[in-house]
Design an enzyme around this catalytic site. Structure first.
Site, PDB file in Angstrom:
ATOM      1  N   GLY A   1      41.314  45.823  37.345  1.00  0.00           N
ATOM      2  CA  GLY A   1      41.429  44.604  36.564  1.00  0.00           C
ATOM      3  C   GLY A   1      41.176  43.398  37.428  1.00  0.00           C
ATOM      4  O   GLY A   1      40.694  43.490  38.571  1.00  0.00           O
ATOM      5  N   GLY A   2      41.524  42.219  36.915  1.00  0.00           N
ATOM      6  CA  GLY A   2      41.256  40.994  37.638  1.00  0.00           C
ATOM      7  C   GLY A   2      42.072  40.842  38.900  1.00  0.00           C
ATOM      8  O   GLY A   2      41.597  40.319  39.909  1.00  0.00           O
ATOM      9  N   MET A   3      43.330  41.298  38.843  1.00  0.00           N
ATOM     10  CA  MET A   3      44.208  41.089  39.985  1.00  0.00           C
ATOM     11  C   MET A   3      44.693  42.378  40.627  1.00  0.00           C
ATOM     12  O   MET A   3      45.393  42.345  41.629  1.00  0.00           O
ATOM     13  CB  MET A   3      45.414  40.252  39.552  1.00  0.00           C
TER      14      MET A   3
ATOM     15  N   LYS B   1      49.748  50.857  40.673  1.00  0.00           N
ATOM     16  CA  LYS B   1      48.994  49.605  40.526  1.00  0.00           C
ATOM     17  C   LYS B   1      49.122  48.839  41.838  1.00  0.00           C
ATOM     18  O   LYS B   1      50.222  48.556  42.301  1.00  0.00           O
ATOM     19  CB  LYS B   1      49.551  48.790  39.367  1.00  0.00           C
TER      20      LYS B   1
ATOM     21  N   GLY C   1      41.173  52.765  37.337  1.00  0.00           N
ATOM     22  CA  GLY C   1      40.919  51.536  36.602  1.00  0.00           C
ATOM     23  C   GLY C   1      41.030  50.337  37.521  1.00  0.00           C
ATOM     24  O   GLY C   1      41.656  50.383  38.581  1.00  0.00           O
TER      25      GLY C   1
ATOM     26  N   VAL D   1      44.243  50.329  39.681  1.00  0.00           N
ATOM     27  CA  VAL D   1      45.174  51.394  39.323  1.00  0.00           C
ATOM     28  C   VAL D   1      44.627  52.718  39.842  1.00  0.00           C
ATOM     29  O   VAL D   1      43.456  53.051  39.624  1.00  0.00           O
ATOM     30  CB  VAL D   1      45.389  51.470  37.801  1.00  0.00           C
TER      31      VAL D   1
ATOM     32  N   ASP E   1      50.574  39.339  26.879  1.00  0.00           N
ATOM     33  CA  ASP E   1      49.177  39.791  26.853  1.00  0.00           C
ATOM     34  C   ASP E   1      49.057  41.082  26.047  1.00  0.00           C
ATOM     35  O   ASP E   1      48.433  42.043  26.492  1.00  0.00           O
ATOM     36  CB  ASP E   1      48.673  40.002  28.289  1.00  0.00           C
TER      37      ASP E   1
END
Length: 736
Positions: free
Chosen positions: A21-23, A41, A19, A26, A135
């Protein structure tokens, strides 16, 4: 992106990317120390290169590592390897709650309640450790294959600051709380709001607010009213709808104050959906990433305006608000992390009023709506502190201009203590001094970034063993922080190399107690595991982890595997009844058991099939055990044998006149006739004795009759001249 096979810290082998994400990204990885799969991560390079972000990231990650709960994805480790910063987490095989909702359209109320309870339990555990998620959304809830829900992604978005991004980080706009949308303080009740929106989506299959852009959706959270979920699906219990309404109140103090209070109401509704005890104050989605709001968008949200394709227009409130009585409820204490990570808006001057196109000042929000009480208090205290500092600085400045000797000394008012004249120089160039920074407790790379940032050029890192400071972190510095020095002053920074090293002794084959003693004498801790082994004697060491000869820190744990001896497997005895003798033997051989057949007559079981067995079916026995079983010989048949006795004597036959006679003695059973005696006899042969003459065996009947015929030399029947009545037959039952 890390390539498969990459090793982090010599321990974690990257398997595959799962996976992004923005920052962060994973990965699935394997921990070669504990021999298990984990999720890692990894921060993207644009964030990893910033020392401030890395420092905050480590604090947040270590805080998340302190959370241990069945409904939270556990954090195992935090580390850095050549500038790669990573968090090692529990690998949960399953799907996200978002994917589950998309696959099912919506979730039935009772199942949604169960899911909400699990999420709330995870949040309560986090809140008790003063950690706010900020979040919460279905994308951040993982459903494991066994049905357990786990909250993930604690703290990453919170770690971002204005020094690393040019935007204002906040939660996903479809699930964001009103106070987060306004850029204000957020606390535990912000998570409860987001959970309420998540519950709404579980029950209806979609979120309550949609819009053309992020600003429009954020304004709906601040101003808009949700459509009741029961308008979409009337099967949703009224009590459950009330819980969602209470979770999603605009003012935080009107929501559930704790996740525990929410859990209590969810359990009540779960037990009785028709219960009426919920008190509420009157009043298809994309992937929903954590959004990055621009300053313009934040200003528009705060002033109640939204972006339009043609121009910027004011958005009137959705509906006039009736006056509300503020609930007399306690305010949640601030999170311990609020002081560590100030919100972006707190770092900027937001005091200017936004002005509408017509020149009139934009209407401000109600004070209770705009600022958290804690923010008011912080602003007031900060204002007083700033005023005091400014006053002191003003006095010092005036004194210096006037030549006052305020700081003491021998009347030297014109010499500066902040410059050092270079000896042996023909010019007046002075070296500027700066205060030494404090890098104690920082990771080595973070400390180096801090030194560079402050302009120091002559510093050296020296490794030093330390039993209390984790490897790679700064233990001490040769110059105390705050000391005024030139930027080229020699500075030594001592970095922990961890505890003293020791080699793992070779204990293979040692008896358990001996091995334990050797390892403990080497300064190591010992744990045990057990396994069967055909070659290692019982209670002796099979292996150790780490292996013998490995250098480890003193106090490290070594796991030794102790032999249970040769494994004796337990076998469930199979069912042999009704099988043929051959099948029974083959079945036992298949499971490594030994068969011992015996045979009996049976009127009920067909000949050749198993009547019974010992041990019985499904009995657990050791491998190689003998199983006895009885095979049917069919119905039992009764047979007989026969023997004869008695004699024939002469009554009146004249042997002198007529000569010898021929004697035939036979015995008939059913349709079978058997010869008992046959031959010629003279006067001296009488009486003829048949005692002990054995007849046939295997006879099915025990009844028969004698037949005696005596004829003279001319064939004339002379039987009547003899006595034949003394003959008898004796039958004996044979054993089968």
């Amino acid at each position: 992106m890390l390539n498969p096979g990459t090793m982090l810290s010599g321990r974690y082998e990257i398997i595959e990317l799962v996976g992004s994400g923005g920052m962060s990204e994973v990965y699935k990885a394997k921990c070669h120390v504990l021999n298990r799969y984990v999720a890692i991560k990894v921060l993207k390079p644009e964030f990893s290169s910033d020392v401030n972000f890395v420092t905050k990231f480590r604090i947040e990650a270590q805080s998340a590592a302190g959370l241990s709960h069945p409904n939270i994805v556990n954090v195992y480790d935090v580390g850095e390897d050549n500038g790669i910063y990573y968090i090692v987490m529990e690998l949960v095989e399953g799907t996200t709650l978002k994917e589950y909702i998309q696959a099912h359209g919506r979730i039935e109320p009772m199942q949604a309640i169960d899911f909400a309870i699990q999420i709330a339990q995870g949040l309560q555990a986090a809140h008790e450790h003063h950690t706010i998620h900020r979040d919460i959304k279905p994308q951040n809830i993982i459903m494991s294959n066994n049905g357990t829900l786990k909250v993930t992604d604690f703290g990453i978005a919170r770690a971002a600051s204005s020094s690393t991004t040019t935007t204002n980080a906040m939660g996903s706009v479809h699930y964001i709380s009103p106070e987060q949308a306004r850029g204000g303080f957020s606390d535990e009740r912000s998570d409860i709001y987001s959970l309420g929106i998540t519950m709404y989506e579980m029950l209806t299959g979609h979120v309550p607010f949609e819009g053309e852009n992020n600003v429009a959706i954020a304004l709906m959270h601040i101003q808009g009213e949700m459509v009741s979920p029961r308008e979409y699906y009337p099967d949703i219990p009224t009590s459950l709808e009330k819980i969602i309404r209470k979770c999603t109140q605009k003012k935080p103090e009107r929501r559930y104050l704790t996740a525990n209070a929410l859990i209590a109401d969810l359990n009540r509704v779960k037990e009785n959906p028709n219960i009426d005890c919920i008190v509420v104050p009157k009043t298809s989605v994309p992937t929903s990433p954590t959004i990055e709001m621009t300053k313009q968008e934040m200003e528009m949200i705060k002033t109640g305006r939204q972006v339009d394709k043609a121009d910027t227009t004011e958005v009137p409130p959705v509906s006039p608000r009736t006056s509300e009585i503020k609930a007399n409820v306690p305010v949640m204490p601030p999170s311990q992390f609020d002081d560590l990570f100030p919100d972006d808006d707190d770092e900027e001057d937001d005091t200017d009023e936004s002005v509408a196109d017509d020149g009139e000042q934009e209407q401000e929000y109600d004070g209770e709506e705009e600022l958290d009480p804690r923010l008011k208090k912080i602003i007031m205290v900060s204002s007083i502190a700033i005023a005091v500092v400014l006053a002191i600085l003003a006095i010092l400045l005036i004194g210096k201009i006037a030549g006052w000797n305020i700081l003491g000394g021998k009347g030297k008012t014109e010499e500066s203590t902040d410059v050092i004249t270079t000896e042996g120089s023909n010019d007046t160039t002075a070296q500027e001094t700066v205060p030494m920074v404090n890098v104690v407790g920082l990771y080595k790379t973070a400390a180096e970034e801090q030194m560079k940032k402050n302009g120091f050029t002559n510093y050296t890192f020296v490794e030093k063993t330390d039993a209390t400071v984790e490897k790679g972190y700064v233990i001490s510095q040769s110059i105390d922080d705050g000391t005024s020095i030139t930027k080229d002053t020699q500075i030594t920074i001592y970095v922990s190399s961890g505890k003293e090293k020791t080699k793992v002794p070779n204990v293979l084959g040692y008896e358990d107690s001996q091995a334990t003693t050797l390892l403990e004498e080497a300064g190591l801790k010992v744990t045990h595991g057990y396994a069967y082994d055909d070659n290692v004697e019982k209670d002796h060491v099979i292996s150790s982890d780490p292996v013998a000869g490995t250098e480890v820190e003193e106090g490290s744990t070594v796991k030794i595997i102790i032999s249970n001896g040769k494994e004796t497997k337990k076998i469930a005895v199979p069912n042999l009844k009704g099988r043929s003798e051959a099948d029974a033997a083959a079945k036992l051989q298949e499971v490594n058991l030994v068969g011992n057949p015996s045979y009996e007559y049976s009127d009920d079981v067909k000949e050749g099939q198993v009547i019974s067995q010992d041990p019985e079916v499904n009995t657990e026995v050791d491998e190689g055990t003998t199983v006895s079983y009885v095979v049917s010989k069919g119905p039992q048949k009764v047979t007989y044998s026969v023997s004869f006795s008695g004699s024939i004597s002469n009554i009146e036959f004249d042997f002198d006149t007529f000569g010898s006679v021929t004697v035939d003695i036979s015995y008939t059973i059913g349709r079978q006739t058997f010869s008992v005696y046959s031959g010629k006899a003279g006067a001296g042969d009488f009486p003829i004795n048949i005692d002990g003459v054995e007849g046939p065996t295997g006879l099915e009947s025990n009844q028969g009759s004698f037949s005696v015929t005596i004829t003279d030399s001319e064939g004339i029947d002379v039987t009547s001249s003899f006595n034949t009545g003394g003959l008898s037959a004796t039958f004996t039952q044979e054993s089968n």
